[in-house]
Design an enzyme around this catalytic site. Sequence first.
Site: not given
Ligand code: 4NP
Length: 149
Positions: A9, A12, A14-16, A122
Site C-alpha cells: 500500500c 505500509n 494501515c492496509r497492507s 485508504d
Molecule cells: P496505508 O495508509 O497506505 O494503508 O498504510 C496510509 C498511511 C499513511 C499515509 C497515507 C496512507 N500517510 O500519508 O502518511
Amino acid sequence: MSVKILMVCLGNICRSPLAEGIMRANLPQDCFVDSAGTGAWHAGQLPDKRSIATAKNRGLDITNQRARQFKVSDFDTFDFIYVMDNSNYQDVIALAPTKEAKLKVKLILNEIFPNENVDVPDPYYGGDDGFENVFDILEQACGIIATKL
Ligand code: 4NP
C-alpha cells in the site's frame, strides 16, 4: 519454501499490514508473506494503532510487523505482489525492470471483482469503521487467493 506473497500500500501502516496478517493466517506455515509501502515516511514503525486494534478484535496479532518501503529487489523475491489501489499499482509498475516483473503485480480486489480495478479505500484519515471495512474486504480477497494457490 513455497509461494511468496507481498502486500503493498502507500504507507505500509494501515492496509497492507492487515493484508499481510490475514494472508499469513490463511496459508501454510512454509509460505512467506510480507508487506511494504510505496512511500518511506513510516519505515520502521508499527502498524497504525487502528489496524492493530482491528486485527486484534478478529484474533490476529500484527504487532510483529514493521513498515518498510517497497524495493526493486522485491520483484525477484516475490511470486505475487498484491497492491491495494490503482495509485500503488502505478507506483510499483513504474519500478518494474521487466515484463515478467510487471506480470507479478495485481490489484488485490480484482480477486473479488475481476477486471474492475476497484481500490481498497485508504482508511488513514477516516474513523475506526473504515478499518473494519478494510478488514472484511481483505479477508474475502485473501480467502480467494488462498484457495487458488
Ligand atoms: P496505508 O495508509 O497506505 O494503508 O498504510 C496510509 C498511511 C499513511 C499515509 C497515507 C496512507 N500517510 O500519508 O502518511
